[in-house]
Design an enzyme around this catalytic site. Structure first.
Site, short mmCIF file in Angstrom:
data_model
loop_
_atom_site.label_atom_id
_atom_site.label_comp_id
_atom_site.label_asym_id
_atom_site.label_seq_id
_atom_site.Cartn_x
_atom_site.Cartn_y
_atom_site.Cartn_z
N ASP A 105 0.85 -1.19 0.00
CA ASP A 105 0.00 0.00 0.00
C ASP A 105 0.90 1.25 0.00
OD1 ASP A 105 -3.23 0.40 1.16
OD2 ASP A 105 -1.90 2.13 1.00
N ASN A 127 -12.60 -3.97 3.44
CA ASN A 127 -13.61 -2.93 3.56
C ASN A 127 -14.60 -3.08 2.41
OD1 ASN A 127 -12.31 -1.68 5.79
ND2 ASN A 127 -10.87 -0.67 4.40
N GLY A 132 -15.38 2.40 4.64
CA GLY A 132 -14.21 3.15 4.19
C GLY A 132 -13.60 2.65 2.90
N GLN A 133 -14.35 1.84 2.14
CA GLN A 133 -13.80 1.36 0.86
C GLN A 133 -13.66 2.53 -0.11
OE1 GLN A 133 -16.14 -1.56 -1.30
NE2 GLN A 133 -14.49 -1.95 -2.75
N HIS A 154 -10.34 -5.97 -2.49
CA HIS A 154 -8.96 -6.13 -2.03
C HIS A 154 -8.96 -6.41 -0.54
CE1 HIS A 154 -10.14 -1.89 -1.84
NE2 HIS A 154 -9.40 -1.80 -0.74
N HIS A 174 -6.60 -6.11 2.88
CA HIS A 174 -5.42 -5.49 3.47
C HIS A 174 -4.78 -6.53 4.39
CE1 HIS A 174 -6.77 -1.17 2.72
NE2 HIS A 174 -7.92 -1.82 2.60
P1 5GP Z 1 -9.82 0.82 0.84
O1 5GP Z 1 -9.92 2.14 1.56
O2 5GP Z 1 -10.59 0.85 -0.46
O3 5GP Z 1 -10.14 -0.37 1.68
O4 5GP Z 1 -8.28 0.67 0.49
C1 5GP Z 1 -7.68 1.20 -0.65
C2 5GP Z 1 -6.20 1.26 -0.38
O5 5GP Z 1 -5.54 1.46 -1.63
C3 5GP Z 1 -5.77 2.41 0.54
O6 5GP Z 1 -5.13 1.87 1.68
C4 5GP Z 1 -4.83 3.23 -0.32
O7 5GP Z 1 -3.73 3.74 0.39
C5 5GP Z 1 -4.40 2.25 -1.40
N1 5GP Z 1 -4.05 2.84 -2.67
C6 5GP Z 1 -4.74 3.81 -3.34
N2 5GP Z 1 -4.14 4.10 -4.51
C7 5GP Z 1 -3.04 3.29 -4.58
C8 5GP Z 1 -2.02 3.11 -5.57
O8 5GP Z 1 -2.00 3.76 -6.61
N3 5GP Z 1 -1.08 2.18 -5.30
C9 5GP Z 1 -1.07 1.44 -4.16
N4 5GP Z 1 -0.09 0.54 -4.00
N5 5GP Z 1 -2.02 1.58 -3.20
C10 5GP Z 1 -2.98 2.50 -3.41
#
Ligand code: 5GP
Length: 114
Positions: A32, A87, A93-94, A100, A102
């Site tokens: 991330d 998420n 918070g998605q 995906h 984490h």
């Molecule tokens: P969510 O909030 O949808 O569960 O998680 C999305 C995650 O994707 C966040 O932790 C954010 O930091 C990560 N993320 C967003 N854009 C990028 C990117 O361009 N590259 C990488 N490696 N992670 C990203």
């Protein structure tokens, strides 16, 4: 149904860079860019589903979880412990509409989560 592209689709197609730590034919895992722990890896199916509820392939779901465990093992988190988070939706918070998981580790986590 049309596939909605996301930033993770671009990573999977190698159109933008990512620090990839694990890959199979169906799964990709990469660090991330805004880590919330010393180890913070995102594990994704290469096929796009907007969230876990739309992932209508139980075998692939299992492979996603296997990928998380493989990442935790390869990054040395098994003894200390680690957390797997998925998420789904706005209140969770998605932010990226490509399912995906984490994998987080390397520090003490609190429960309940914030
Ligand atoms: P969510 O909030 O949808 O569960 O998680 C999305 C995650 O994707 C966040 O932790 C954010 O930091 C990560 N993320 C967003 N854009 C990028 C990117 O361009 N590259 C990488 N490696 N992670 C990203």
């Amino acid at each position: 149904m049309a596939v909605r592209d996301t930033i993770f689709g671009k990573i999977i197609r190698r159109e933008i860079p990512a620090d990839i730590v694990y890959e199979t034919e169906e799964i990709l895992a990469f660090k991330d860019t805004q880590p919330q722990a010393p180890v913070h890896v995102l594990v994704v199916p290469k096929e796009q589903f907007p969230n876990i509820g739309k992932m209508d392939d139980p075998l692939l779901m299992g492979k996603l979880m296997q990928g998380c465990v493989a990442v935790a093992q390869s990054l040395g988190l098994v003894e200390s412990g680690y957390r797997i988070v998925i998420n789904s939706g706005v209140q969770a918070g998605q932010t990226v509409l490509h399912v995906h998981a984490h994998v987080l580790g390397g520090r003490q986590f609190l429960w309940p989560p914030g």
